[in-house]
Design an enzyme around this catalytic site. Structure first.
Site, PDB file in Angstrom:
ATOM      1  N   PHE A 248       0.725  -1.450   0.071  1.00  0.00           N
ATOM      2  CA  PHE A 248      -0.179   0.058  -0.104  1.00  0.00           C
ATOM      3  C   PHE A 248       0.708   1.138  -0.086  1.00  0.00           C
ATOM      4  O   PHE A 248       0.244   2.376   0.416  1.00  0.00           O
ATOM      5  CB  PHE A 248      -1.074   0.031   1.182  1.00  0.00           C
ATOM      6  CG  PHE A 248      -1.649  -1.302   1.176  1.00  0.00           C
ATOM      7  CD1 PHE A 248      -2.961  -1.514   0.128  1.00  0.00           C
ATOM      8  CD2 PHE A 248      -1.669  -2.006   2.185  1.00  0.00           C
ATOM      9  CE1 PHE A 248      -3.512  -2.725   0.314  1.00  0.00           C
ATOM     10  CE2 PHE A 248      -2.372  -3.234   2.063  1.00  0.00           C
ATOM     11  CZ  PHE A 248      -3.344  -3.564   1.088  1.00  0.00           C
ATOM     12  N   ALA A 518       0.723  -1.734 -14.120  1.00  0.00           N
ATOM     13  CA  ALA A 518      -0.264  -2.486 -15.025  1.00  0.00           C
ATOM     14  C   ALA A 518      -0.054  -2.174 -16.409  1.00  0.00           C
ATOM     15  O   ALA A 518       0.316  -2.811 -17.368  1.00  0.00           O
ATOM     16  CB  ALA A 518      -1.382  -2.800 -14.586  1.00  0.00           C
ATOM     17  N   ARG A 655      -9.593   0.900 -20.406  1.00  0.00           N
ATOM     18  CA  ARG A 655      -9.787  -0.587 -20.836  1.00  0.00           C
ATOM     19  C   ARG A 655      -9.343  -1.253 -19.454  1.00  0.00           C
ATOM     20  O   ARG A 655      -8.228  -1.217 -18.868  1.00  0.00           O
ATOM     21  CB  ARG A 655      -8.958  -0.971 -21.758  1.00  0.00           C
ATOM     22  CG  ARG A 655      -9.241  -2.415 -22.514  1.00  0.00           C
ATOM     23  CD  ARG A 655      -8.081  -2.752 -23.359  1.00  0.00           C
ATOM     24  NE  ARG A 655      -8.116  -4.101 -23.848  1.00  0.00           N
ATOM     25  CZ  ARG A 655      -7.378  -4.813 -24.497  1.00  0.00           C
ATOM     26  NH1 ARG A 655      -6.198  -4.080 -24.868  1.00  0.00           N
ATOM     27  NH2 ARG A 655      -7.452  -5.896 -24.846  1.00  0.00           N
ATOM     28  N   GLN A 665      -9.596  -5.110  -6.696  1.00  0.00           N
ATOM     29  CA  GLN A 665      -8.591  -3.700  -6.512  1.00  0.00           C
ATOM     30  C   GLN A 665      -9.646  -2.499  -6.145  1.00  0.00           C
ATOM     31  O   GLN A 665      -9.592  -1.971  -5.098  1.00  0.00           O
ATOM     32  CB  GLN A 665      -7.658  -3.217  -7.672  1.00  0.00           C
ATOM     33  CG  GLN A 665      -6.700  -4.152  -8.071  1.00  0.00           C
ATOM     34  CD  GLN A 665      -5.734  -3.958  -6.826  1.00  0.00           C
ATOM     35  OE1 GLN A 665      -5.148  -2.969  -6.652  1.00  0.00           O
ATOM     36  NE2 GLN A 665      -5.477  -5.155  -5.978  1.00  0.00           N
ATOM     37  N   GLY A 729      -4.951   3.797 -14.604  1.00  0.00           N
ATOM     38  CA  GLY A 729      -4.832   3.359 -13.468  1.00  0.00           C
ATOM     39  C   GLY A 729      -5.951   2.614 -12.326  1.00  0.00           C
ATOM     40  O   GLY A 729      -7.008   3.193 -12.716  1.00  0.00           O
ATOM     41  N   GLY A 731      -5.432   0.674  -8.999  1.00  0.00           N
ATOM     42  CA  GLY A 731      -5.195   0.197  -7.681  1.00  0.00           C
ATOM     43  C   GLY A 731      -5.526   1.376  -6.708  1.00  0.00           C
ATOM     44  O   GLY A 731      -5.722   0.812  -5.472  1.00  0.00           O
ATOM     45  N   GLU A 732      -5.324   2.486  -6.814  1.00  0.00           N
ATOM     46  CA  GLU A 732      -5.350   3.607  -5.905  1.00  0.00           C
ATOM     47  C   GLU A 732      -7.005   4.431  -6.138  1.00  0.00           C
ATOM     48  O   GLU A 732      -7.405   4.693  -5.104  1.00  0.00           O
ATOM     49  CB  GLU A 732      -4.472   4.602  -5.885  1.00  0.00           C
ATOM     50  CG  GLU A 732      -2.950   3.850  -5.364  1.00  0.00           C
ATOM     51  CD  GLU A 732      -1.790   4.757  -5.671  1.00  0.00           C
ATOM     52  OE1 GLU A 732      -1.526   4.675  -7.041  1.00  0.00           O
ATOM     53  OE2 GLU A 732      -1.419   5.592  -4.908  1.00  0.00           O
TER      54      GLU A 732
HETATM   55  N1  MCN Z   1      -5.957  -3.633 -13.707  1.00  0.00           N
HETATM   56  C1  MCN Z   1      -6.892  -3.903 -14.881  1.00  0.00           C
HETATM   57  N2  MCN Z   1      -6.951  -3.102 -15.565  1.00  0.00           N
HETATM   58  C2  MCN Z   1      -6.179  -1.753 -15.703  1.00  0.00           C
HETATM   59  C3  MCN Z   1      -5.340  -1.364 -14.833  1.00  0.00           C
HETATM   60  C4  MCN Z   1      -5.155  -2.440 -13.848  1.00  0.00           C
HETATM   61  O1  MCN Z   1      -7.214  -4.900 -14.602  1.00  0.00           O
HETATM   62  N3  MCN Z   1      -6.626  -0.938 -16.674  1.00  0.00           N
HETATM   63  C5  MCN Z   1      -5.822  -4.497 -12.567  1.00  0.00           C
HETATM   64  C6  MCN Z   1      -4.780  -5.632 -12.942  1.00  0.00           C
HETATM   65  O2  MCN Z   1      -4.833  -6.635 -12.020  1.00  0.00           O
HETATM   66  C7  MCN Z   1      -3.553  -4.884 -11.993  1.00  0.00           C
HETATM   67  C8  MCN Z   1      -4.086  -4.112 -11.062  1.00  0.00           C
HETATM   68  O3  MCN Z   1      -5.408  -3.908 -11.412  1.00  0.00           O
HETATM   69  O4  MCN Z   1      -2.525  -5.861 -11.590  1.00  0.00           O
HETATM   70  C9  MCN Z   1      -3.508  -2.719 -10.480  1.00  0.00           C
HETATM   71  O5  MCN Z   1      -2.967  -2.179 -11.563  1.00  0.00           O
HETATM   72  P1  MCN Z   1      -2.287  -0.675 -11.517  1.00  0.00           P
HETATM   73  O6  MCN Z   1      -3.520   0.148 -11.219  1.00  0.00           O
HETATM   74  O7  MCN Z   1      -1.683  -0.365 -12.415  1.00  0.00           O
HETATM   75  O8  MCN Z   1      -1.384  -0.611  -9.973  1.00  0.00           O
HETATM   76  P2  MCN Z   1      -0.025  -1.371  -9.672  1.00  0.00           P
HETATM   77  O9  MCN Z   1      -0.007  -2.409 -10.352  1.00  0.00           O
HETATM   78  O10 MCN Z   1       0.902  -0.043 -10.086  1.00  0.00           O
HETATM   79  O11 MCN Z   1      -0.169  -1.436  -8.281  1.00  0.00           O
HETATM   80  C10 MCN Z   1       0.037  -0.376  -7.189  1.00  0.00           C
HETATM   81  C11 MCN Z   1      -1.252   0.076  -6.492  1.00  0.00           C
HETATM   82  C12 MCN Z   1      -0.590   0.885  -5.532  1.00  0.00           C
HETATM   83  S1  MCN Z   1       0.091   2.269  -5.965  1.00  0.00           S
HETATM   84  C13 MCN Z   1      -1.228   0.471  -4.281  1.00  0.00           C
HETATM   85  S2  MCN Z   1      -0.697   1.606  -3.014  1.00  0.00           S
HETATM   86  C14 MCN Z   1      -1.741  -0.562  -3.941  1.00  0.00           C
HETATM   87  C15 MCN Z   1      -2.704  -1.104  -5.120  1.00  0.00           C
HETATM   88  O12 MCN Z   1      -1.855  -1.098  -6.254  1.00  0.00           O
HETATM   89  N4  MCN Z   1      -1.232  -1.257  -2.931  1.00  0.00           N
HETATM   90  C16 MCN Z   1      -1.994  -2.675  -2.861  1.00  0.00           C
HETATM   91  N5  MCN Z   1      -3.415  -2.215  -4.960  1.00  0.00           N
HETATM   92  C17 MCN Z   1      -3.108  -3.329  -4.018  1.00  0.00           C
HETATM   93  N6  MCN Z   1      -3.360  -4.312  -3.585  1.00  0.00           N
HETATM   94  C18 MCN Z   1      -3.156  -5.299  -2.908  1.00  0.00           C
HETATM   95  N7  MCN Z   1      -3.592  -6.421  -2.773  1.00  0.00           N
HETATM   96  N8  MCN Z   1      -2.200  -4.866  -2.062  1.00  0.00           N
HETATM   97  C19 MCN Z   1      -1.476  -3.619  -2.016  1.00  0.00           C
HETATM   98  O13 MCN Z   1      -0.397  -3.477  -1.115  1.00  0.00           O
HETATM   99 MO1  MOS Z   2       0.920   3.311  -3.995  1.00  0.00          MO
HETATM  100  S1  MOS Z   2       0.712   4.522  -2.356  1.00  0.00           S
HETATM  101  O1  MOS Z   2       1.685   4.720  -5.139  1.00  0.00           O
HETATM  102  O2  MOS Z   2       2.331   2.345  -3.630  1.00  0.00           O
END
Ligand code: MCN
Ligand code: MOS
Length: 765
Positions: A248, A518, A655, A665, A729, A731-732
């Site tokens: 996180f 991602a 997408r 997420q 994005g 995840g956040e």
């Molecule tokens: N994804 C998707 N379609 C997209 C983008 C993403 O389906 N267009 C899905 C994928 O399964 C991808 C996931 O979402 O693996 C996350 O993608 P992305 O948004 O690019 O984020 P990151 O892979 O860079 O992950 C980091 C983000 C951050 S910054 C934090 S903070 C966070 C988060 O992800 N911490 C997490 N999600 C978390 N989830 C878990 N389980 N644990 C954390 O610590």
């Molecule tokens: Mo997420 S707080 O940018 O690792």
């Protein structure tokens, strides 16, 4: 099964396994069966165990440390203090800028700047011996008064972050002239990352080569830090982090305890394991900083915003810098001709705060999304309507077109699914027996952060495919989406693809932060896999021994792991047969998304710093993910207890590479937002600057019983300006806007406006 059934089943699984398919996590079985080995589960010969001793004061000096009793205790190998631990060089910052190169870095403190700072370490043969001896280490302090509160009389130095000032028009004059005003102060609390897997590491030296097993969101960045601390070449450091139990944002940097373990291992000539206790996971590194923001809104009688004035402040430690940028999305949510936003930080005796899921954007949304709700109430407008009246058709700050902004769709689709039209507008007008019911809405945004990525794709002799990257999976789904990307690009089933992550000796990767991995890595794997496929097809066409040679075709296609004519007629071979006929044991391609002509130094910078990140407003567009949360709360009229009973969120992440994982997420973010709104709070004792609830019993986190059914709806469309495959994005994004949606719902239920998080019952009765 008939031939027809087999073909049908194959095409169903191809759909599931392609990019965009709802494939379950490929790493799921390893995690469920325990086969997944986390970094610190590594078993090493001769491992010694380190336990830290922490300061019990927040400010002052360590006058002396009594170590004799600990040294004499059974199994103890060494007790290190600020005087005896080896001194390191100061590492450069996130951007790779050198920090005080003339100074040395001592990872154990003599001058204490926060409570819980590490002052000594005991290393013993067993963990139990180290724990028991650490209790015998006694420190004498010369204590000074601690600076603990943001904005009270005891606050420390205030620093204005000039680079975050945003101004256009004349905000003061427009505010004075506007017929409708609103002025309010919003506070958000200190909160912890609370990942299930604690921080910790194993460090092993072999000569001047260092191997670190440590959960990490940034292997290459952390490897750079270790290399700089110890003055060894970057290539000499190897970080291993195959699985991570949540980060996180907290696991992006090597921290003081990491340096202690690596220094101890070097001094003792033995591998050392150091795990932070659960309590130290609240005090050894920062969570989300406490923030305060003042918002002044001026509007006309129809609800059109004329001016926004925003002043934000966040806490920071005495040393180091982290800004919780509370104005980060204030400037883009609504169209306004006049705007002013400034950010300060206040130095306190606290541990350096860290990025935590949507740092900046999340508290920023709490301010602006509550303020707009307050304005709607003052004007008698529906909270959804006021958002549409002020809808920003372009980025009001950058003055650029949105790459894509499906926020209007999110409002419409979310409102429909929630049944928003049935809301009765007056506060306290909806109830079920003793429960006051409130419906609230809030929006959110997260910028599309981009950088370049690299991946290796290998087609093996047996037809299997390997993907390698030093990027990571902390639960988001990286293993799965990269397997899908490689499988789709190469035309093989996912069962034939193995993805290897979490080793800094693999192809390089930048930080997993800012929800960018991602987008970057699907692009890099797609590129590497395309290169490998081109090579395979080229070889198949040009080799006279192969049946494709006489066909005079100019290309071939791979489908379900078999290569043949794209029309499906003519000869066909499995990849394994083809590789054997070619006499190759592998075809390997390294693909990266860096522009041609990138120098080796730029390449290193791209992966080990954030200096080469591409701004979200680069070129003609402003790129963000968007969301709208609709929340129902039930508030007990007598006791003030708040329950979130329903959440419907509509989100635009472009997408989706895997909707099942993206939904998971988003829901994770929403759950974290519910915790932030109602439960979580790192409480600091004002007299001593000590975190008092540094455990999972007293630090309240949402559990299953606190979480209702959450419905997430994707309203995104592919965004070609944001990533190679059209995603933004994920995840956040989900957390942004949840807390204000809940605060707005609580206001609707009770008529009470709570502007300080968390919304606990004493604030309502
Ligand atoms: N994804 C998707 N379609 C997209 C983008 C993403 O389906 N267009 C899905 C994928 O399964 C991808 C996931 O979402 O693996 C996350 O993608 P992305 O948004 O690019 O984020 P990151 O892979 O860079 O992950 C980091 C983000 C951050 S910054 C934090 S903070 C966070 C988060 O992800 N911490 C997490 N999600 C978390 N989830 C878990 N389980 N644990 C954390 O610590
Ligand atoms: Mo997420 S707080 O940018 O690792």
């Amino acid at each position: 099964m008939t031939v027809h059934d087999v073909k049908h089943a194959a095409s169903d699984s191809a759909r599931l396994e392609a990019v965009g398919g709802r494939l379950s996590r490929v790493d799921g079985p390893a995690k469920i069966t325990g086969a997944a080995r986390y970094a610190v589960e590594q078993q090493l010969e001769g491992l010694a165990h380190a336990v830290l001793v922490d300061s019990t004061i927040a400010a002052g000096k360590v006058v002396s440390i009594e170590t004799q009793a600990a040294k004499a205790a059974r199994g103890v190998i060494a007790v290190l203090t600020p005087d005896t631990i080896m001194k390191l060089s100061v590492a450069s910052d996130w951007f790779g800028n050198p920090l005080a190169p003339q100074r040395t870095f001592c990872p154990l403190a003599r001058d204490v700047t926060y409570c819980g700072q590490h002052i000594a370490v005991v290393i013993a043969e067993t963990f139990e011996q180290a724990v028991s001896a650490a209790a015998l280490v006694m420190a004498d302090y010369d204590q000074a008064p601690a600076l603990v509160e943001l904005g009270d009389g005891t606050a420390g130095e205030i620093i204005s972050i000039e680079g975050m000032t945003k101004e256009w028009g004349n905000a003061q004059a427009a505010l004075a002239e506007a017929p409708v005003h609103l002025s309010a102060v919003y506070n958000t609390q200190r909160s912890a990352h609370a990942a299930i897997e604690p921080h910790g590491l194993i460090a092993r030296w072999e000569g001047d080569r260092l191997t670190i097993w440590e959960p990490s969101q940034w292997l290459d960045g952390m490897a750079r830090t270790y290399a700089e601390w110890f003055g060894i070449p970057f290539e000499n450091v190897r970080l291993v982090s195959p699985y991570i139990g949540g980060g996180f944002g907290s696991k992006a940097l090597a921290l003081a305890h990491s340096a202690v373990a690596a220094a101890a291992a070097k001094m003792l000539g033995r591998p050392v394991k150091l795990m932070l206790t659960r309590s130290q996971n609240f005090t050894s590194y920062g969570g989300r900083a406490t923030t305060r923001q003042t918002i002044d809104l001026g509007a006309d009688k129809a609800g059109r915003i004329q001016s926004i004035i925003h002043r934000g402040v966040s806490e920071v430690s005495l040393e180091g810098m982290w800004v919780e940028a509370v104005g980060s999305i204030t400037s883009i949510m609504y169209d306004t001709p006049n705007f002013s936003s400034r950010q300060d930080v206040v130095r306190l005796n606290t541990v350096l705060p860290n990025p935590k899921r949507a740092p900046g954007e999340n508290p920023s949304a709490f301010g602006i999304e509550c303020a707009i709700d307050e304005l709607a109430h003052e004007l008698g407008l529906d909270p959804l309507e006021i958002r549409l009246i002020n809808y920003a058709e372009q980025d009001p700050h950058a003055k650029k077109a949105w790459s894509t902004r499906q926020l209007r769709e999110a409002f419409a689709v979310g409102a429909e699914a929630f049944g928003w039209a049935k809301r009765s507008p007056a506060p306290r007008s909806m109830r079920a027996g003793h429960q006051l019911i409130g419906w609230g809405v809030a929006a959110g945004a997260y910028p599309v952060q981009r950088a370049h990525g690299e991946a290796v794709v290998k087609i093996m002799f047996d037809g299997s495919v390997e993907v390698e990257s030093s990027s990571i999976d902390m639960g988001q789904g990286t293993y799965t989406i990269l397997a899908q990307t490689a499988a789709e690009t190469l035309g093989v089933p996912v069962s034939q693809v193995s993805v290897k992550l979490g080793d800094s000796h693999f192809a390089r990767a930048g930080v997993t932060g800012g929800s960018r991995l991602a987008g970057i890595m699907t692009g890099a794997v797609h590129k590497a896999a395309s290169q490998a496929l081109d090579e395979l097809i080229g070889l198949a066409l040009s080799d006279p021994r192969l049946p494709f040679h006489g066909l005079q075709a100019n290309t071939l296609a791979v489908k379900d792991g078999r290569i043949g004519s794209p029309r499906g007629d003519g000869p066909e071979l499995s990849i394994a047969e083809l590789m054997s006929m070619l006499g190759r044991d592998r075809i390997e391609a390294k693909g990266d998304t860096l522009p041609a002509g990138t120098t080796a130094e730029e390449r290193y910078k791209n992966y080990t710093t954030i200096a080469m990140s591409i701004p979200h407003t680069e070129g003609d567009y402003s790129r963000h993910s968007w969301c709208a949360h609709f929340v129902e709360v039930k508030v007990d009229e007598d006791f003030g207890t708040v329950r979130v009973s329903r959440v419907v969120s509509a989100l635009d992440s472009g997408r989706l590479y895997n909707p099942k994982l993206a939904e998971s997420q988003w829901k994770g973010g929403i759950i974290m937002g519910i915790g932030e709104a109602l439960l979580e709070e790192g409480i600091v004792d004002r007299r001593h600057g000590r975190t008092v609830n540094s455990n999972f019993a007293d630090y309240m986190l949402p559990t299953n019983a606190d979480i209702p059914d959450i419905q997430t709806i994707s309203v995104g469309i592919p965004d070609p300006h944001s990533s190679a495959l059209g995603g933004k994005g994920v995840g956040e994004l989900g957390i942004v806007g949840v807390a204000p949606a809940i605060a707005n719902a609580v206001f609707h239920a009770t008529g009470k406006r709570v502007r300080d998080l968390p919304i606990t019952l004493e604030k309502l009765i």
